[in-house]
Design an enzyme around this catalytic site. Structure first.
Site: not given
Ligand code: BDR
Ligand code: CA
Length: 320
Positions: A11, A244
């Protein structure tokens, strides 16, 4: 050995963009498709961003548009305060007029996995809606997939138990029913959650080095991460930003950098604990519960953060 085929379900999203470039540049990975899902922006935004990254960096892979809503929980506003109104840090971007490939993300996952049994892994770094729909279309993908690596959740092995509620991480909270379907399906799953991603924080000197040594990718990443860095400093008191989604891709190529636990993993779908991920280690016994007779997942609870960040920088530098 031929590179490992991965479908990247995403995303984008600033940290998603970082992960796409890492997956593209890593010589041991073959990015066979990018599937999009709502999350850091609407499905229009995340798909447009995936197409932009694919085109700008000449990544030879299809982009498939995925789910516009979660399976059951209602839509919420995207987290523009983390990723910007455009999902890429509000930098000026000349979007291309490329369209996604025909068909849905879920059907692409089914077709690609079934066409090469045992060869295709899925790295999912957004809500798990596309994966749940794919399982519903063709349950045999569970036997045919090589591995499913998910960035999401938190197992409570350190202080980072949630980022959208005290017990829930955004990707899992955003579609908890899909997440529980994914972790209770009989395919090999790995959870790369906040326990480890929140300690893989890229600080400014490293991002400056990447900017200087990684060509156009370095410049792009520098630009889009300014907003993200600012959010983490001002709203979370973190100097730097967690990578992340790259952690999940890095697990695919360097699992030895992670400490893990194995057991049945369930997701709380409703109530004040919505989105909580709870793994019962295989050796623990309890009276009968909803974790009994469920497939086992691997959960990451430790990480060599310096190793993860160094590998990220190295692959970006070598790709320039
Ligand atoms: C996750 O949530 C999204 O905002 C980031 O892309 C990551 O996949 C972190 O909590
Ligand atoms: Ca993400």
């Amino acid at each position: 050995m031929s590179p490992r085929k991965i479908i990247f379900d995403t995303d984008p999203g600033i940290d998603d963009a970082m992960a796409i470039l890492f997956a593209h540049l890593h010589p041991d990975l073959d990015l066979v498709g990018i599937t999009t899902v709502l999350g850091n922006g609407s499905i229009d935004t995340t798909t447009r961003n995936a197409l932009y990254i694919r085109d700008r960096f000449a990544i030879d892979t299809p982009v498939l548009r995925g789910a516009a809503s979660a399976l059951l929980v209602p839509d919420e506003e995207p987290p523009t305060f983390v990723h910007g109104d455009d999902g890429l840090g509000n930098v000026k971007i000349d979007h291309t007029d490329s369209d996604p490939a025909p068909g849905s993300a879920a059907q692409f996952i089914v077709d690609t996995v079934m066409a090469s049994p045992g060869e295709v892994s899925i790295v999912a770094v957004g809500r798990l809606t596309n994966l749940a729909i794919a399982l519903d279309i063709e349950p045999r993908i569970a036997d045919a997939v090589a591995e499913v690596i998910v960035m999401g959740g938190a197992l409570g092995s350190n202080e980072y138990t949630g980022n959208v509620t005290p017990v829930a991480e955004a990707n899992i909270y955003g579609d908890p029913h899909a997440a529980d379907m994914v972790f209770t399906a009989a395919w090999p799953t790995v959870l790369v959650g906040l326990d480890v991603t929140m300690t893989c924080v890229m600080r400014r000197p490293q991002m400056q080095r990447i900017r200087g040594q990684s060509g156009d990718a370095g410049e792009f990443l520098w630009d889009i991460t300014r907003f993200y860095e600012n959010y983490y400093r001002e709203r979370r008191g973190v100097l730097g930003f967690p990578v992340h989604d790259s952690c999940a891709v890095i697990y695919a190529v360097a699992p030895e950098l992670f400490g893990t636990v194995t057991g049945a993993l369930r997701v709380v779908a409703e109530g004040i604990s919505r989105g909580q991920t709870i793994l019962v280690p295989a050796e623990r016994t309890f009276p009968p519960s909803a974790w009994d007779d469920q497939p086992h997942s691997i959960g990451c609870i430790g990480v060599d953060s310096d190793g993860v960040l160094a590998l990220y920088e190295d692959i970006l530098r070598r790709g320039a």
